[in-house]
Design a protein around this motif. Sequence first.
Motif, PDB file in Angstrom:
ATOM      1  N   ASP A 136      -1.344   0.537 -27.031  1.00  0.00           N
ATOM      2  CA  ASP A 136      -1.263  -0.083 -28.527  1.00  0.00           C
ATOM      3  C   ASP A 136      -1.036  -1.422 -28.516  1.00  0.00           C
ATOM      4  O   ASP A 136      -1.021  -2.111 -29.596  1.00  0.00           O
ATOM      5  N   SER A 137      -0.321  -2.117 -27.345  1.00  0.00           N
ATOM      6  CA  SER A 137       0.166  -3.170 -27.072  1.00  0.00           C
ATOM      7  C   SER A 137      -0.810  -4.370 -26.459  1.00  0.00           C
ATOM      8  O   SER A 137      -0.555  -5.157 -26.192  1.00  0.00           O
ATOM      9  N   TYR A 138      -2.026  -3.834 -26.210  1.00  0.00           N
ATOM     10  CA  TYR A 138      -3.175  -4.391 -25.744  1.00  0.00           C
ATOM     11  C   TYR A 138      -3.546  -5.549 -26.566  1.00  0.00           C
ATOM     12  O   TYR A 138      -3.546  -5.516 -27.638  1.00  0.00           O
ATOM     13  N   PRO A 139      -3.841  -6.700 -25.885  1.00  0.00           N
ATOM     14  CA  PRO A 139      -3.787  -7.324 -24.574  1.00  0.00           C
ATOM     15  C   PRO A 139      -2.787  -7.730 -23.936  1.00  0.00           C
ATOM     16  O   PRO A 139      -2.757  -8.429 -22.860  1.00  0.00           O
ATOM     17  N   MET A 140      -1.435  -7.352 -24.584  1.00  0.00           N
ATOM     18  CA  MET A 140      -0.384  -7.656 -23.805  1.00  0.00           C
ATOM     19  C   MET A 140       0.063  -6.966 -22.653  1.00  0.00           C
ATOM     20  O   MET A 140       0.526  -7.443 -21.671  1.00  0.00           O
ATOM     21  N   ARG A 141      -0.376  -5.819 -22.582  1.00  0.00           N
ATOM     22  CA  ARG A 141      -0.339  -4.969 -21.442  1.00  0.00           C
ATOM     23  C   ARG A 141      -1.567  -4.399 -20.938  1.00  0.00           C
ATOM     24  O   ARG A 141      -2.329  -4.241 -21.705  1.00  0.00           O
ATOM     25  N   PRO A 142      -1.501  -4.214 -19.502  1.00  0.00           N
ATOM     26  CA  PRO A 142      -3.121  -3.723 -19.041  1.00  0.00           C
ATOM     27  C   PRO A 142      -3.329  -2.324 -19.550  1.00  0.00           C
ATOM     28  O   PRO A 142      -2.528  -1.319 -19.762  1.00  0.00           O
ATOM     29  N   PRO A 143      -4.734  -2.162 -19.315  1.00  0.00           N
ATOM     30  CA  PRO A 143      -5.213  -0.723 -19.369  1.00  0.00           C
ATOM     31  C   PRO A 143      -4.845   0.082 -18.220  1.00  0.00           C
ATOM     32  O   PRO A 143      -4.423  -0.517 -17.094  1.00  0.00           O
ATOM     33  N   LYS A 144      -4.897   1.531 -18.469  1.00  0.00           N
ATOM     34  CA  LYS A 144      -4.628   2.261 -17.263  1.00  0.00           C
ATOM     35  C   LYS A 144      -6.011   2.913 -16.774  1.00  0.00           C
ATOM     36  O   LYS A 144      -6.794   3.333 -17.826  1.00  0.00           O
ATOM     37  N   VAL A 145      -6.544   2.762 -15.739  1.00  0.00           N
ATOM     38  CA  VAL A 145      -7.745   3.033 -15.098  1.00  0.00           C
ATOM     39  C   VAL A 145      -7.744   3.963 -14.119  1.00  0.00           C
ATOM     40  O   VAL A 145      -7.007   4.109 -13.228  1.00  0.00           O
ATOM     41  N   GLN A 146      -8.658   4.809 -13.953  1.00  0.00           N
ATOM     42  CA  GLN A 146      -8.556   6.019 -13.137  1.00  0.00           C
ATOM     43  C   GLN A 146      -9.801   6.750 -13.103  1.00  0.00           C
ATOM     44  O   GLN A 146     -10.603   6.724 -13.950  1.00  0.00           O
ATOM     45  N   PHE A 147     -10.148   6.763 -11.644  1.00  0.00           N
ATOM     46  CA  PHE A 147     -11.612   7.359 -11.409  1.00  0.00           C
ATOM     47  C   PHE A 147     -11.665   8.784 -11.947  1.00  0.00           C
ATOM     48  O   PHE A 147     -10.731   9.533 -11.411  1.00  0.00           O
ATOM     49  N   ILE A 148     -12.615   9.329 -12.366  1.00  0.00           N
ATOM     50  CA  ILE A 148     -12.813  10.965 -12.566  1.00  0.00           C
ATOM     51  C   ILE A 148     -14.181  11.335 -11.959  1.00  0.00           C
ATOM     52  O   ILE A 148     -14.717  12.231 -12.103  1.00  0.00           O
ATOM     53  N   THR A 149     -14.396  10.402 -10.832  1.00  0.00           N
ATOM     54  CA  THR A 149     -15.388  10.730  -9.769  1.00  0.00           C
ATOM     55  C   THR A 149     -14.954  10.607  -8.284  1.00  0.00           C
ATOM     56  O   THR A 149     -14.178   9.648  -8.356  1.00  0.00           O
ATOM     57  N   LYS A 150     -14.884  11.568  -7.629  1.00  0.00           N
ATOM     58  CA  LYS A 150     -14.259  11.387  -6.223  1.00  0.00           C
ATOM     59  C   LYS A 150     -14.916  10.397  -5.274  1.00  0.00           C
ATOM     60  O   LYS A 150     -16.334  10.077  -5.587  1.00  0.00           O
ATOM     61  N   ILE A 151     -14.259   9.583  -4.736  1.00  0.00           N
ATOM     62  CA  ILE A 151     -14.729   8.484  -3.973  1.00  0.00           C
ATOM     63  C   ILE A 151     -13.849   8.373  -2.756  1.00  0.00           C
ATOM     64  O   ILE A 151     -12.479   8.539  -2.788  1.00  0.00           O
ATOM     65  N   PHE A 152     -14.215   7.978  -1.560  1.00  0.00           N
ATOM     66  CA  PHE A 152     -13.762   7.861  -0.328  1.00  0.00           C
ATOM     67  C   PHE A 152     -13.550   6.357  -0.154  1.00  0.00           C
ATOM     68  O   PHE A 152     -14.312   5.304   0.345  1.00  0.00           O
ATOM     69  N   TRP A 198      -1.255  -8.779 -14.384  1.00  0.00           N
ATOM     70  CA  TRP A 198      -2.281  -8.752 -15.519  1.00  0.00           C
ATOM     71  C   TRP A 198      -1.990  -9.964 -16.261  1.00  0.00           C
ATOM     72  O   TRP A 198      -0.985 -10.651 -16.553  1.00  0.00           O
ATOM     73  N   SER A 199      -3.091 -10.579 -16.890  1.00  0.00           N
ATOM     74  CA  SER A 199      -3.184 -11.705 -17.485  1.00  0.00           C
ATOM     75  C   SER A 199      -4.022 -11.284 -18.931  1.00  0.00           C
ATOM     76  O   SER A 199      -4.828 -10.623 -19.018  1.00  0.00           O
ATOM     77  N   LEU A 200      -3.551 -12.140 -19.854  1.00  0.00           N
ATOM     78  CA  LEU A 200      -4.175 -12.202 -21.109  1.00  0.00           C
ATOM     79  C   LEU A 200      -5.724 -12.608 -21.247  1.00  0.00           C
ATOM     80  O   LEU A 200      -6.692 -12.312 -21.787  1.00  0.00           O
ATOM     81  N   ALA A 201      -6.181 -13.345 -20.094  1.00  0.00           N
ATOM     82  CA  ALA A 201      -7.645 -13.709 -19.941  1.00  0.00           C
ATOM     83  C   ALA A 201      -8.519 -12.874 -19.305  1.00  0.00           C
ATOM     84  O   ALA A 201      -9.715 -12.687 -19.598  1.00  0.00           O
ATOM     85  N   LEU A 202      -7.776 -11.527 -18.900  1.00  0.00           N
ATOM     86  CA  LEU A 202      -8.553 -10.555 -18.410  1.00  0.00           C
ATOM     87  C   LEU A 202      -8.819  -9.534 -19.700  1.00  0.00           C
ATOM     88  O   LEU A 202      -8.442  -9.424 -20.404  1.00  0.00           O
ATOM     89  N   THR A 203     -10.281  -8.796 -19.270  1.00  0.00           N
ATOM     90  CA  THR A 203     -10.763  -7.979 -20.320  1.00  0.00           C
ATOM     91  C   THR A 203     -11.193  -6.698 -19.510  1.00  0.00           C
ATOM     92  O   THR A 203     -11.128  -6.705 -18.306  1.00  0.00           O
ATOM     93  N   ILE A 204     -11.396  -5.692 -20.299  1.00  0.00           N
ATOM     94  CA  ILE A 204     -12.008  -4.484 -19.709  1.00  0.00           C
ATOM     95  C   ILE A 204     -13.367  -4.804 -18.761  1.00  0.00           C
ATOM     96  O   ILE A 204     -13.249  -4.215 -17.657  1.00  0.00           O
ATOM     97  N   SER A 205     -14.053  -5.522 -19.230  1.00  0.00           N
ATOM     98  CA  SER A 205     -15.277  -5.758 -18.527  1.00  0.00           C
ATOM     99  C   SER A 205     -15.026  -6.538 -17.197  1.00  0.00           C
ATOM    100  O   SER A 205     -15.438  -6.050 -16.109  1.00  0.00           O
TER     101      SER A 205
END
Length: 385
Positions: A282-298, A317-324
């Motif tokens: 809820d403090s985005y974009p001050m804090r980064p998103p949490k990202v996790q794979f839900i498909t196995k990958i080697f 993390w930087s404010l210039a970064l986006t989800i994309s």
Amino acid sequence: MATSMQICNLSNNLEEFLQSEYSACMFCQGFYGKSFGQPVCSTCHLFLFSSDINRDEGEEDIYTEKADSGDSGNEEPEMAQDFCDHNPLPTSSTPVRASQVSHKMDKLAERIGMLTLPRERDHVPEGLVDSLPPEVLLVVFKYLDDISLWTAGMVCPRWQQLLQGETNDSKWREFTKLRWPLFNPHYKVKKWKTIYTKLLESSPCRHCLESMMLQSTPPIEENSWRHRRLRSELKTLKSDPPEGIRAEPLDRHCCHWQASITGPQGSPYEGGLFLLYLQIPDSYPMRPPKVQFITKIFHPNISRHGDVGLDSIHYNWSLALTISKVLISIQSLLTDPYCDVCMEPAIGSLYSKNRQEFDRISRLWTWKYAMHDFLMPMEIDLNGL
């Protein structure tokens, strides 16, 4: 040139990672109980991977007790309050508060004690599963979610037969679309339960896959900076998405997202569709998103639990970064792993010492876990690698 001893040690380190199910939790090694084939047991998962990403900010205590109404838990229930109104106690309220605090501390100490002592194995009486009447089982099945229904169907042939009569193929199609909205097969699916099974088995962690649909969203101001920022990012993702990348929110507050990354051309992941789960604080974009794979990958920088070892979403993390941009960075990581610091050191060592073998295993994992949208579900034995 790697010696035969180094190759043998590397093979032993990879052996458990290549299993379809893990024998013990990767953190406690079974100390807190069985992991049921998952990389992390329930106890370690509860403490190491919080379902609420906002709790990392320290806004809430680790151990809290609150009633469903949202109060602090110190207020008496209505029936108890009525009794006290008609039967007032001569003592002050201070001892009551002290006893309540003591009660909380006792419960906390009890839970800590349960975590520090090995648990005894649960004893299920023999024949209990077969003795339950079908009427009772059908009532229980009505209260189960899709993952629980699928798991119940694996208990025994009798349960599987009962569930087949209660859940038709259109229901499994609905479950699949709800759980993996970005999955879009390029062929006519004849049996959606098979697709659901393959997608479920392709997930690194079922705890995270299940909690993905159970998340609660905090109250967020509609005119907040966060809302305007995410609305702008979502518009850009829809109008001009990066090549091979899709993302969409799972709730109206844009707290939970699902994204997909297509394996880059020329890499061993080419042709694969890798699904990811994103939690936006809820403090985005001050804090980064949490990202996790839900498909196995080697991959050296992606753990067996699906966590991504990307510096920009952890420390830089930087404010210039986006989800994309985060998703583009993860896509680039697939073609250019960073092996000096790895989430999975054994895979990083294999990448550095035997690139051909790394590419072979990565390609097989892609075929088995990340190509259900393009290839008919097929069985690939990874145990003989």
